[in-house]
Design an enzyme around this catalytic site. Structure first.
Site, PDB file in Angstrom:
ATOM      1  N   ASN A   1       0.847  -1.201   0.000  1.00 32.56           N
ATOM      2  CA  ASN A   1       0.000   0.000   0.000  1.00 32.56           C
ATOM      3  C   ASN A   1       0.876   1.243   0.000  1.00 32.56           C
ATOM      4  O   ASN A   1       2.109   1.145  -0.018  1.00 32.56           O
ATOM      5  CB  ASN A   1      -0.960  -0.027   1.193  1.00 32.56           C
TER       6      ASN A   1
ATOM      7  N   LYS B   1       7.374 -18.213 -10.197  1.00 31.09           N
ATOM      8  CA  LYS B   1       6.642 -17.107 -10.797  1.00 31.09           C
ATOM      9  C   LYS B   1       5.427 -17.632 -11.572  1.00 31.09           C
ATOM     10  O   LYS B   1       5.553 -18.608 -12.319  1.00 31.09           O
ATOM     11  CB  LYS B   1       7.590 -16.349 -11.729  1.00 31.09           C
TER      12      LYS B   1
ATOM     13  N   PRO C   1      -3.438 -11.378  10.975  1.00 31.62           N
ATOM     14  CA  PRO C   1      -3.774 -11.083  12.369  1.00 31.62           C
ATOM     15  C   PRO C   1      -3.769  -9.568  12.591  1.00 31.62           C
ATOM     16  O   PRO C   1      -3.019  -8.852  11.929  1.00 31.62           O
ATOM     17  CB  PRO C   1      -2.631 -11.740  13.159  1.00 31.62           C
TER      18      PRO C   1
ATOM     19  N   ILE D   1      -2.351  -6.959  14.593  1.00 36.36           N
ATOM     20  CA  ILE D   1      -1.207  -6.893  15.516  1.00 36.36           C
ATOM     21  C   ILE D   1      -1.546  -6.016  16.726  1.00 36.36           C
ATOM     22  O   ILE D   1      -1.338  -6.401  17.880  1.00 36.36           O
ATOM     23  CB  ILE D   1       0.044  -6.350  14.787  1.00 36.36           C
TER      24      ILE D   1
ATOM     25  N   PHE E   1      -3.380   3.916  15.265  1.00 35.20           N
ATOM     26  CA  PHE E   1      -3.583   4.935  14.233  1.00 35.20           C
ATOM     27  C   PHE E   1      -4.738   4.505  13.343  1.00 35.20           C
ATOM     28  O   PHE E   1      -4.961   3.306  13.160  1.00 35.20           O
ATOM     29  CB  PHE E   1      -2.315   5.109  13.386  1.00 35.20           C
TER      30      PHE E   1
ATOM     31  N   LYS F   1     -13.080   2.801  15.857  1.00 42.05           N
ATOM     32  CA  LYS F   1     -11.866   1.970  15.771  1.00 42.05           C
ATOM     33  C   LYS F   1     -11.188   1.861  17.138  1.00 42.05           C
ATOM     34  O   LYS F   1     -10.654   0.807  17.492  1.00 42.05           O
ATOM     35  CB  LYS F   1     -10.909   2.557  14.730  1.00 42.05           C
TER      36      LYS F   1
HETATM   37  N1  CTP Z   1      -3.218  -2.678  12.607  1.00 40.50           N
HETATM   38  C1  CTP Z   1      -2.469  -3.750  13.024  1.00 40.50           C
HETATM   39  N2  CTP Z   1      -2.591  -4.954  12.389  1.00 40.50           N
HETATM   40  C2  CTP Z   1      -3.462  -5.112  11.371  1.00 40.50           C
HETATM   41  C3  CTP Z   1      -4.233  -4.018  10.936  1.00 40.50           C
HETATM   42  C4  CTP Z   1      -4.093  -2.818  11.572  1.00 40.50           C
HETATM   43  O1  CTP Z   1      -1.684  -3.614  13.972  1.00 40.50           O
HETATM   44  N3  CTP Z   1      -3.558  -6.298  10.786  1.00 40.50           N
HETATM   45  C5  CTP Z   1      -3.111  -1.392  13.328  1.00 40.50           C
HETATM   46  C6  CTP Z   1      -2.511  -0.280  12.528  1.00 40.50           C
HETATM   47  O2  CTP Z   1      -1.106  -0.205  12.728  1.00 40.50           O
HETATM   48  C7  CTP Z   1      -3.227   0.946  13.096  1.00 40.50           C
HETATM   49  C8  CTP Z   1      -4.586   0.417  13.443  1.00 40.50           C
HETATM   50  O3  CTP Z   1      -4.424  -0.974  13.623  1.00 40.50           O
HETATM   51  O4  CTP Z   1      -2.652   1.374  14.301  1.00 40.50           O
HETATM   52  C9  CTP Z   1      -5.671   0.720  12.443  1.00 40.50           C
HETATM   53  O5  CTP Z   1      -5.436   0.132  11.245  1.00 40.50           O
HETATM   54  P1  CTP Z   1      -6.450   0.251   9.982  1.00 40.50           P
HETATM   55  O6  CTP Z   1      -5.944  -0.590   8.910  1.00 40.50           O
HETATM   56  O7  CTP Z   1      -6.681   1.675   9.690  1.00 40.50           O
HETATM   57  O8  CTP Z   1      -7.761  -0.320  10.606  1.00 40.50           O
HETATM   58  P2  CTP Z   1      -8.511  -1.616  10.282  1.00 40.50           P
HETATM   59  O9  CTP Z   1      -8.751  -2.293  11.575  1.00 40.50           O
HETATM   60  O10 CTP Z   1      -7.840  -2.421   9.245  1.00 40.50           O
HETATM   61  O11 CTP Z   1      -9.906  -1.093   9.741  1.00 40.50           O
HETATM   62  P3  CTP Z   1     -10.368  -0.618   8.274  1.00 40.50           P
HETATM   63  O12 CTP Z   1      -9.375  -1.162   7.296  1.00 40.50           O
HETATM   64  O13 CTP Z   1     -11.701  -1.164   8.149  1.00 40.50           O
HETATM   65  O14 CTP Z   1     -10.350   0.871   8.321  1.00 40.50           O
END
Ligand code: CTP
Length: 406
Positions: free
Chosen positions: A213, A292, A310, A312, A332, A346
């Protein structure tokens, strides 16, 4: 960022080949907003001319205690009273030995001795041959100088002007600049261990392709730097980004979400604060292929099956340490719209005391950002600013919440 604006730095040069780096350092200090007054020992003038240092600092250089330009003829008093810090770079072995004994037979040593010790920090950037650096006399002098209140910076390692290789080189100008800027930051997280995740993750499809991303990692790196400047011991677990590691921060490079989780998990057991800024991929390819994936000419499209990664942050937030309050977790949220509403939800979902919202598409890759802090008491906006500036404000907010909870 003008991190040293309103700061007056007296830059002292003692004799050594590293004087050539002092020219670049002087320029970096001026660029960071400081006013710089150069003071050189007689030996330093053998390596670089006062003319060079005058041109770079835009002030005439002092080299002698008998300089009669000062109306009271007390350059050592006047120069040391004006300074926000005296930075001696390079600090030679001989100069450190001299300081240790409180000797004052030239302007530079006289000025260091005459400085108001409680108000004007003395910062030394040692520079010498590796044998001189390792010598028990130098090491003894350095410990005693620290005990006497001086701040002694690290030395660099590598090839030396004499042709030998080892410890003792002067730090590079930008490293000294970073240490000086850090010196002026309040030590709000002194003694704390801070764990930060940053950057994107990269989920393999096959050996040459993957899913990632647009996260640049800049906000997480700025937070790691701000926490380190605030006196914390910082570990940064980072996905694939090519940003330079902030000074004094321990970096662990990972690629995938699973690798990030494996790195974070043991580190979170010994941390006081966990700040998750990483944009972790929500899904990974269930079975990445070893070889590949090739086009077979039939126009058939590959079919990829996904599985969820997962979470995290949520996992760490549910740990015993976090639930007991020993580990403070900060999440975040990168959203595209309705920031307050999504970030509030969230925070609940992740089970963290503090969630920081920002508008993802507006901030990815940029040097600026704006943050919205959400905790149990409501929300607080940190308006648009440089990411390092915001990171320092966030560190202050976290430190405040830590001290409230004790
Ligand atoms: N995060 C994490 N592990 C994941 C996904 C997210 O530790 N597998 C943490 C990110 O580092 C951030 C927070 O969770 O601190 C929010 O991540 P975000 O991707 O914005 O939220 P999601 O829970 O994935 O929700 P959505 O994609 O629906 O906005």
């Amino acid at each position: 960022m003008n991190d040293l604006s309103n700061k007056h730095i007296v830059l002292g040069l003692s004799g050594g080949i590293a004087c050539y780096k002092a020219a670049e350092l002087c320029r970096a200090l001026v660029k960071a907003g400081a006013s710089v007054q150069v003071v050189m020992s007689e030996a330093a003038t053998q390596f670089i001319t006062p003319v060079t240092m005058q041109a770079l600092s835009n002030r005439s250089v002092f080299t002698s205690q008998w300089d009669d330009r000062e109306s009271n003829n007390m350059a050592h008093i006047n120069l040391s009273r004006e300074a926000d810090a005296i930075l001696v770079a390079p600090a030679s072995a001989d100069f450190m030995a001299k300081l240790l004994h409180g000797r004052a037979d030239d302007l530079l040593s006289l000025m260091c001795l005459a400085r108001p010790i409680a108000q004007v920090p003395l910062i030394l950037a040692p520079a010498m041959n590796r044998e001189m650096w390792q010598h028990p006399a130098t090491q003894r002098n350095m410990s005693q100088l620290k005990a006497d209140g001086a701040f002694v910076l690290d030395v660099g390692q590598g090839e030396q002007a004499c042709g030998e290789t080892g410890d003792g080189r002067m730090l590079e100008p930008e490293e000294i600049l970073a240490d000086l800027i850090a010196h002026f930051q309040p030590k709000r997280l002194a003694g704390k261990r801070v764990l930060v995740t940053a950057g994107p993750t990269f989920e393999m499809i096959d050996p040459v392709r993957g899913i990632t991303n647009l996260s640049s990692g800049k906000m997480g790196f700025a937070i790691a730097r701000a926490a380190q400047e605030a006196g914390a011991q910082v570990t940064l677990v980072v996905g694939p980004v090519s940003l330079p590691t902030p000074r004094g921060v321990q970096r662990v490079d990972v690629k995938t979400a699973l690798q990030m989780q494996a790195a974070v998990s043991p580190l979170s057991d010994s941390s006081d604060v966990f700040i998750a800024t990483a944009a972790v991929a929500d899904w990974r390819v269930e079975s990445p292929t070893d070889q590949k994936i090739k086009k077979d000419g039939s126009g058939a499209l590959p079919v990829l099956a996904f599985t969820e990664n997962p979470d995290i942050l949520a996992g760490v937030a549910q740990s015993k340490r976090a639930r007991s309050g020993a580990l403070y977790c900060v999440g975040f949220a990168a959203e595209s719209h309705d920031l307050l509403e999504h970030a509030t939800a969230k925070r609940q979902r992740k089970g963290v005391p503090l969630l920081v919202g920002n508008i993802g598409p507006a901030t990815f890759g940029q040097d600026d950002n704006a943050l919205l802090l959400i905790d149990e008491n409501g929300s607080k906006a940190l308006p648009h600013a440089h990411k390092l500036d915001l990171a320092r404000q966030l560190v202050a907010e976290i430190a405040q919440r830590l001290s409230n909870s004790h």
